[in-house]
Write a protein that holds these residues in place. Structure first.
Motif, mmCIF file in Angstrom:
data_model
loop_
_atom_site.group_PDB
_atom_site.id
_atom_site.type_symbol
_atom_site.label_atom_id
_atom_site.label_comp_id
_atom_site.label_asym_id
_atom_site.label_seq_id
_atom_site.Cartn_x
_atom_site.Cartn_y
_atom_site.Cartn_z
ATOM 1 N N ASN A 130 1.154 -1.171 -0.235
ATOM 2 C CA ASN A 130 0.344 0.073 -0.417
ATOM 3 C C ASN A 130 1.212 1.518 -0.121
ATOM 4 O O ASN A 130 1.768 2.079 1.202
ATOM 5 C CB ASN A 130 -1.126 -0.316 0.944
ATOM 6 C CG ASN A 130 -1.748 -0.839 0.633
ATOM 7 O OD1 ASN A 130 -2.936 -0.755 -0.141
ATOM 8 N ND2 ASN A 130 -2.139 -2.251 1.730
ATOM 9 N N HIS B 104 2.688 8.550 -3.745
ATOM 10 C CA HIS B 104 1.524 8.341 -4.772
ATOM 11 C C HIS B 104 1.624 9.317 -5.427
ATOM 12 O O HIS B 104 1.869 9.831 -6.509
ATOM 13 C CB HIS B 104 0.263 7.830 -4.591
ATOM 14 C CG HIS B 104 -0.477 6.237 -4.540
ATOM 15 N ND1 HIS B 104 -0.543 5.201 -4.153
ATOM 16 C CD2 HIS B 104 -0.812 6.220 -6.424
ATOM 17 C CE1 HIS B 104 -1.531 4.443 -5.138
ATOM 18 N NE2 HIS B 104 -1.193 4.746 -5.945
ATOM 19 N N ASP C 204 -1.012 6.329 -10.810
ATOM 20 C CA ASP C 204 -2.800 6.549 -10.904
ATOM 21 C C ASP C 204 -3.342 5.558 -9.498
ATOM 22 O O ASP C 204 -2.414 5.365 -9.829
ATOM 23 C CB ASP C 204 -2.401 5.320 -12.016
ATOM 24 C CG ASP C 204 -3.984 5.246 -12.485
ATOM 25 O OD1 ASP C 204 -5.155 5.056 -11.764
ATOM 26 O OD2 ASP C 204 -4.717 5.151 -14.333
ATOM 27 N N LYS C 205 -4.492 5.491 -9.231
ATOM 28 C CA LYS C 205 -4.778 5.590 -7.785
ATOM 29 C C LYS C 205 -5.126 4.137 -7.977
ATOM 30 O O LYS C 205 -4.836 4.001 -7.061
ATOM 31 C CB LYS C 205 -6.043 6.646 -7.471
ATOM 32 C CG LYS C 205 -5.425 7.878 -7.122
ATOM 33 C CD LYS C 205 -5.701 8.199 -5.508
ATOM 34 C CE LYS C 205 -5.075 9.378 -5.354
ATOM 35 N NZ LYS C 205 -4.096 10.031 -5.410
ATOM 36 N N LYS C 206 -5.579 3.867 -9.059
ATOM 37 C CA LYS C 206 -5.808 2.173 -9.288
ATOM 38 C C LYS C 206 -4.374 1.365 -9.108
ATOM 39 O O LYS C 206 -4.784 0.663 -8.520
ATOM 40 C CB LYS C 206 -6.405 1.492 -10.874
ATOM 41 C CG LYS C 206 -4.806 1.832 -11.689
ATOM 42 C CD LYS C 206 -5.933 1.010 -12.945
ATOM 43 C CE LYS C 206 -4.726 1.439 -13.768
ATOM 44 N NZ LYS C 206 -5.376 1.084 -15.432
ATOM 45 N N TYR C 207 -3.549 1.943 -8.504
ATOM 46 C CA TYR C 207 -2.639 0.706 -8.758
ATOM 47 C C TYR C 207 -2.003 0.902 -7.124
ATOM 48 O O TYR C 207 -0.513 2.262 -6.604
ATOM 49 C CB TYR C 207 -0.998 0.984 -9.195
ATOM 50 C CG TYR C 207 -1.413 1.082 -11.436
ATOM 51 C CD1 TYR C 207 -0.593 1.650 -12.291
ATOM 52 C CD2 TYR C 207 -1.436 -0.123 -10.838
ATOM 53 C CE1 TYR C 207 -0.922 1.415 -13.120
ATOM 54 C CE2 TYR C 207 -2.691 -0.354 -12.206
ATOM 55 C CZ TYR C 207 -2.274 0.230 -14.071
ATOM 56 O OH TYR C 207 -1.744 -0.307 -14.833
ATOM 57 N N ARG C 208 -2.289 0.203 -6.658
ATOM 58 C CA ARG C 208 -2.540 0.025 -4.790
ATOM 59 C C ARG C 208 -0.417 -0.269 -4.178
ATOM 60 O O ARG C 208 -0.254 0.510 -3.351
ATOM 61 C CB ARG C 208 -3.781 -0.335 -4.438
ATOM 62 C CG ARG C 208 -3.989 -0.092 -3.158
ATOM 63 C CD ARG C 208 -5.139 -0.689 -2.677
ATOM 64 N NE ARG C 208 -5.179 -2.449 -2.758
ATOM 65 C CZ ARG C 208 -4.680 -3.159 -2.289
ATOM 66 N NH1 ARG C 208 -3.766 -3.007 -1.036
ATOM 67 N NH2 ARG C 208 -4.221 -4.464 -3.102
ATOM 68 N N SER C 209 -0.213 -0.620 -5.162
ATOM 69 C CA SER C 209 1.035 -1.316 -5.026
ATOM 70 C C SER C 209 1.448 -1.692 -5.723
ATOM 71 O O SER C 209 1.401 -0.993 -7.027
ATOM 72 C CB SER C 209 0.745 -3.164 -4.362
ATOM 73 O OG SER C 209 -0.609 -3.897 -3.661
ATOM 74 N N ASN D 271 -0.377 -9.262 -13.407
ATOM 75 C CA ASN D 271 -1.103 -8.456 -14.399
ATOM 76 C C ASN D 271 -0.789 -6.858 -13.385
ATOM 77 O O ASN D 271 -0.835 -6.781 -12.660
ATOM 78 C CB ASN D 271 -2.399 -8.249 -13.602
ATOM 79 C CG ASN D 271 -3.952 -7.719 -13.856
ATOM 80 O OD1 ASN D 271 -3.734 -6.938 -14.703
ATOM 81 N ND2 ASN D 271 -4.439 -7.278 -13.430
ATOM 82 N N THR D 272 0.375 -6.600 -14.401
ATOM 83 C CA THR D 272 1.045 -4.924 -14.254
ATOM 84 C C THR D 272 1.412 -4.530 -14.869
ATOM 85 O O THR D 272 1.357 -5.075 -16.023
ATOM 86 C CB THR D 272 2.136 -5.834 -13.023
ATOM 87 O OG1 THR D 272 3.148 -6.296 -14.806
ATOM 88 C CG2 THR D 272 2.080 -6.314 -11.810
ATOM 89 N N GLU E 119 -3.148 -3.817 -9.412
ATOM 90 C CA GLU E 119 -3.971 -3.441 -7.841
ATOM 91 C C GLU E 119 -3.581 -4.221 -6.776
ATOM 92 O O GLU E 119 -4.112 -4.839 -5.748
ATOM 93 C CB GLU E 119 -5.307 -3.149 -8.674
ATOM 94 C CG GLU E 119 -5.612 -2.653 -10.176
ATOM 95 C CD GLU E 119 -6.700 -3.179 -10.453
ATOM 96 O OE1 GLU E 119 -7.893 -3.283 -10.254
ATOM 97 O OE2 GLU E 119 -6.558 -3.118 -12.450
ATOM 98 N N GLU E 120 -3.042 -5.806 -7.109
ATOM 99 C CA GLU E 120 -2.609 -6.075 -5.965
ATOM 100 C C GLU E 120 -1.015 -6.782 -5.696
ATOM 101 O O GLU E 120 -0.194 -6.705 -6.774
ATOM 102 C CB GLU E 120 -2.837 -8.222 -6.177
ATOM 103 C CG GLU E 120 -5.183 -8.225 -6.612
ATOM 104 C CD GLU E 120 -5.457 -7.463 -5.495
ATOM 105 O OE1 GLU E 120 -5.616 -8.012 -4.241
ATOM 106 O OE2 GLU E 120 -6.431 -7.403 -5.230
#
Lengths: 236, 236, 236
Positions: free
Chosen positions: A29, A35, A41-46, A71-72, A98-99
């Motif tokens: 996180n 960030h 981009d906010k969608k990329y938490r990780s 998925n990156t 995202e994960e």
């Protein structure tokens, strides 16, 4: 060298190390303030993060393999003037995910791929050549290095820069390939002592051009020092 | 070191090697695609190419000698941040020529001149000074380093940059010379740890200013390490 | 090492040397032509000059101490890509002064402060971390590094750059601080292999953030080489 190490430092963020003083990390996180300043981009938490003192080509082609199988997206690819005085690049590569499991997977694949990708770097005390080749370029090579998605791509680079220029001329004369980008000490790079071209074309032609460049450079490097040695087993 | 070697690698493009990990090459017929991406004038069918891991000043004054004695023009003069961690530059210099024999001649003269031009570089483990002087500057020094064609020109440079600044002050106080260009870590160079001035004036004054800079730097470098040593026999 | 040396070279301009191949000099009456090309305010007749092959953070915080205790202003703060191939910066710092005694005093304080400021640099053969902290930032840190005058300020930096990124995330999660500036290989620096943030906030929070970054980096550097060692005794 070059593999995902059992957790040697007790930190969940640590993934592993590899050649070129490369260290791979993840942040599950990312802090909001980072960030923001990095404009991610906010969608990329990780994030998956690769950083190295030596290498840009090996890391580019390895990160390209990683995005094929995870998925990156690579959202930062920056190079430095480093190689510990060796005349070439270091780097910072950031995967957005995202994960955190996707980020970790991308970093693992990159670290593991470096053990073959450094096979494209051959050098002695005076300088080095670097060649990289893929039959099927993905998003990293397309976004940062002029490749066409799904097509063959090659990198032809030499240090000192005059070696690189002769490699380039030999390569484009050896096969029907197109130069999509070039770098020289004062152009498109970090003031490194390199001349580089990136080429596309059909896979046979790209491989032929790249190998012609390599052959030229090995002869030239021999006139400047000891027998040039590859940093890992050549992969093509 | 530093002379045109008998063809050590069986390639017609190979001309020779010299100090500073310098290698000199020629290309008789540059590939069209390289001509294009480098924006080289079509009339220059052939190129003479010098590339080095260490040096900019020695190569500038050597290339200037080469264009005096060959039908060539320097069309690319780029510097890198290199010297294998030594705080200074590496370089890429390209001569344009209509005949490959002219290109080869220019590269030969440059390689041979480096054996005296490196006499202007004096250093120890902490840093170095560089001084270069010519009574009659030609096209390379005029095009890239602020010289006036046919007039005296001097280079006064020190690393770390504070040494270079004191050299500059001492030089311009020692004789009636004009500063035509300067470089510092964040200005006009590749982030090297140097402070440099280029000066013009009558030949006696330029030589006096350059020698005053040199004397200052030798005293300062002694306070930081061993006795500073010249890379070749000083030529003035 | 790292103190004002008795005059080792018989030059009045020589003040002393310190770690990082740092040399400190003064010029009582800068030559007019240099005044002009450097665009220095005429009121500053005298200069204090610091130049180093290794360091930017230690020199920044040391120069900040110097302007607190001398009637000078830092008018040039430039960094280079150097550390003799170590992946970080070198520097050139110039103090403007109306009296040479002020300039000399500023250089002396800077040289002496480096012996503790280098305590913030900890490294091994693979890379390094750097942390700096002050409870009360002055003009140098405010002018060049985003500090607020009189307020706490911290520097959190790591090489290779992925180490610095994780340090930054750990730091801003450890305490309520604000990132005022950041650097990465391709952004805001000289293509060094570093990721750096500068933070402000109340002094307790800044110190806590900086120490959290340091702790993270030491664990990571251990996975890449030998036990990381500090260049001097840590000062906080």
């Amino acid at each position: 060298a070059g593999s995902v190490d059992l957790n040697k430092c007790g930190m969940t963020e640590f993934v592993g190390t590899a050649m070129g003083d490369t260290i791979g990390l993840v942040i599950a996180n990312l802090d909001e303030s980072l960030h923001e300043i990095l404009g991610i981009d906010k969608k990329y938490r990780s994030l998956g993060i690769i950083g190295a003192r030596t290498g840009a080509g090996p890391h580019a082609i390895s990160a390209d393999e990683a995005v094929k199988a995870s998925n990156t997206e690579v959202i930062i690819f920056e190079t430095s003037n480093d190689t510990k005085g060796g005349g070439g690049h270091g780097n910072l590569i950031v995967f957005g995910a995202e994960e955190v499991s996707d980020a970790r997977r991308a970093v693992e694949i990159t670290l593991n791929s470096l053990s073959w990708a450094f096979g494209g770097v051959v050098g002695n005390e005076a300088g080095f050549l670097e060649v990289q080749y893929t039959a099927r370029a993905s998003h990293v090579l397309a976004k940062y290095f002029g490749a066409e998605l799904g097509k063959a791509w090659g990198l032809i680079n030499g240090c000192p820069a005059s070696v690189g220029m002769l490699m380039a001329d030999a390569a484009v004369k050896a096969a029907d390939v197109k130069i999509v980008k070039h770098c020289s000490p004062g152009h498109n790079t970090c003031f490194t002592s390199e001349f580089t071209i990136f080429v596309t074309g059909d896979s046979g032609a790209v491989k032929q051009a790249v190998l012609a460049g390599k052959e030229t450079a090995i002869k030239l490097l021999r006139t400047m020092g000891g027998e040039p040695e590859a940093m890992a087993k050549p992969y093509f």
